[in-house]
Design an enzyme around this catalytic site. Structure first.
Site, short mmCIF file in Angstrom:
data_model
loop_
_atom_site.label_atom_id
_atom_site.label_comp_id
_atom_site.label_asym_id
_atom_site.label_seq_id
_atom_site.Cartn_x
_atom_site.Cartn_y
_atom_site.Cartn_z
N HIS A 128 0.81 -1.22 0.00
CA HIS A 128 0.00 0.00 0.00
C HIS A 128 0.85 1.27 0.00
O HIS A 128 0.35 2.35 -0.29
CB HIS A 128 -0.98 0.00 1.19
CG HIS A 128 -0.37 0.21 2.53
ND1 HIS A 128 -0.18 -0.81 3.44
CD2 HIS A 128 0.07 1.33 3.14
CE1 HIS A 128 0.35 -0.32 4.54
NE2 HIS A 128 0.51 0.97 4.38
N ASP A 158 0.24 -7.73 1.71
CA ASP A 158 0.62 -6.32 1.68
C ASP A 158 2.14 -6.14 1.62
O ASP A 158 2.70 -5.29 2.30
CB ASP A 158 0.05 -5.58 2.90
CG ASP A 158 0.04 -4.07 2.69
OD1 ASP A 158 0.24 -3.63 1.55
OD2 ASP A 158 -0.16 -3.34 3.68
N SER A 231 4.88 2.51 7.78
CA SER A 231 4.47 1.39 6.92
C SER A 231 5.62 0.89 6.06
O SER A 231 6.27 1.67 5.36
CB SER A 231 3.34 1.84 5.98
OG SER A 231 2.14 1.97 6.67
#
Length: 496
Positions: A128, A158, A231
């Site tokens: 993402h 992910d 992230s």
């Protein structure tokens, strides 16, 4: 000096030498006993994380992506299932580019983190972080910047793999064994939180084997501070090995409250290896629909304990070719015991495509080993799964059993319920809202296709299965129920 030490030295001056020697010997023995009682692998809090940070920082990178937003899009749904009590609190960094905002075409930049896993420039991050990006820039701890190309992605975990071309070998880190991480172990998170640049936070492993919503989820929960921008960054153990990729947080305000999630390295390494070799994932496919064996299902099937994966349907595919049947319970796969459906899915996904593996199933109370040659999940996911059945015989009679009103299913009713042609069984026309059947989710429009792991077409078939279960001393009866073609097993008490 400690006051107890002072007192001891004064008493020692006045004590006879043999008494003093005996006392010291007892103290030494007590010290040795205590040291042996503490596990050798237990570690105290480090005095500082500075040496570790110095060692691993050069391999951690900041990632800046640039994307052209052509038109307004809907907000990305949360990572937790709809209706979850955590849904409104979840912040998973999944909209770093503000794609939920309204507006016309524009350029948007977003920040994330990553880490180098090879000297020749392979970099791991979250999918993402780079999804939809037109340009990916990597900033190293030294301040140098390089443009990255996308090697491959895996939205299911992910994870994304990038590649940069560097004139010199890059400092990199290695993956550790996430299965060895214990609750309470110290960990360190590194990344680019809230665009503040390289940042280090420390905490402990708070929990293991967390599942959010993905099929292959295996998250390490940690209280090390993780925020937006972290992230794709690494979670390190005290050896400087990556044991997780920071992916999500649970928060009411978008900031860290001490509940963060990192995808376990033992999942990530397999994905990264396939992305590096093939540019895509290649997971094994068994070709069955399954559900967990709950205690009431185990009792209804006469199982000693609630474990394994219960097959609810076997469409065309590897499992059917190997002779698997609905109602079989998978107990082990390729020699490894299967405790539940989640474990089976992960084991199958990790197995080599095209190779034959032994699958131990329990059928009619007996164990049987089947040899299955696995297919590839990515190729099979788009295939429509249709159960096979013979043409039904219409029986207009109805009956009330187990809190249900049922009637034989006609072909017209099957079409109205969205079932494949040829489906046969008993249609549920109403459910007593005070019954166990209603509590366990049965509703009007469901279709019972099996009872006691035997096919049912007429009401007499169901009544016979109930009588047989009672004669066998069973407390419940196992039903195979289809709703819109999707099957599941439900165990209902025979006291209803």
């Amino acid at each position: 000096m400690h006051p107890h030490a002072i007192s001891l030295s004064r008493r020692a001056d006045a004590a006879p030498e043999p008494v003093l020697r005996l006392f010291l010997a007892l103290m030494l023995g007590l010290t040795l006993a205590l040291s042996q009682a503490i596990p050798s692998h237990a570690q105290g809090a480090p005095e500082s994380f500075a040496d570790l940070a110095d060692k691993i920082s050069p391999s951690v990178v900041n990632i800046t992506t640039s994307t052209t937003i052509a038109a307004p899009t809907q907000e990305r749904p949360p990572m937790v299932p709809e209706g979850s009590p955590f849904e409104e609190f979840f912040r998973d960094f999944m909209d770093p580019q503000g794609r939920g905002e309204q507006g016309g075409p524009r350029r948007s930049e977003a920040l994330g983190s990553g880490f180098v896993v090879s000297a020749d420039g392979y970099i791991v991050t979250n999918n993402h972080v780079i999804e939809g990006a037109d340009d990916i820039q990597i900033e190293f701890f030294s301040g140098n910047k390089l443009e990255a190309t996308l090697v491959g992605t895996d939205p299911k975990t992910d994870i994304a793999l990038l590649k940069v071309e560097s004139p010199t070998p890059l400092p990199f880190v290695s993956f550790g064994n996430s299965d060895e991480a214990r609750v309470g172990d110290w960990v360190v998170a590194m990344g680019n939180p809230l665009g503040q640049g390289f940042s280090v936070s420390a905490g402990i492993v708070s929990a293991r084997n967390r599942a959010l919503s993905g099929t292959y989820d295996d998250y390490i929960q940690t209280d090390a501070a993780i925020n937006r921008g972290n992230s794709g960054g690494p979670l390190f153990n005290m050896e400087g090995e990556v044991i997780g990729v920071n992916t999500a947080i649970l928060s009411p305000n978008g900031g860290s409250i001490g509940i963060g999630f990192s995808m376990a390295s033992n999942v990530v390494t397999k994905v990264v290896g396939q992305l590096r070799e093939f540019g895509e994932t290649r997971r094994g496919w068994l070709g069955v629909r399954i559900q967990d064996v709950t205690p009431d299902v185990a009792e209804a099937m006469g199982l000693g304990e609630a474990k394994g994966a219960l097959i609810t349907d076997v469409p065309e595919g590897p499992a059917k070719e190997a002779g698997m049947m609905a109602g079989d319970v998978i107990l082990s796969f390729d020699g490894a015991e299967v405790s539940d459906t989640r474990e089976l899915v992960r084991r199958v996904a990790d197995a080599p495509i095209g190779e034959a593996v032994d699958v131990l199933v329990m059928r009619d109370g007996k164990n049987e080993t089947l040899l299955v040659t696995l297919g590839r999940r990515e190729e099979a996911e788009g295939d429509e799964i249709l159960p096979t059945a013979a043409a039904p015989e219409t029986d207009p009679a109805t009956a009330e059993v187990l809190g249900l009103t049922v009637a034989p299913l006609s072909s017209e009713e099957a079409a109205e319920l969205g079932l494949p042609g040829g489906t046969e069984g008993l249609a549920v026309t109403s459910v007593d809202e005070l019954s166990e059947a209603y509590t366990k989710g049965l509703r009007e429009g469901d279709v019972i296709t099996e009872a006691g792991q035997q096919k049912v077409v007429t009401i007499k078939d169901l009544q016979d299965r109930i009588a047989e279960a009672k004669d066998a001393g069973r407390k419940s009866l196992l039903l195979l129920v289809r709703r819109g073609g999707d099957p599941r097993f439900v165990a209902l008490s025979l006291d209803e």
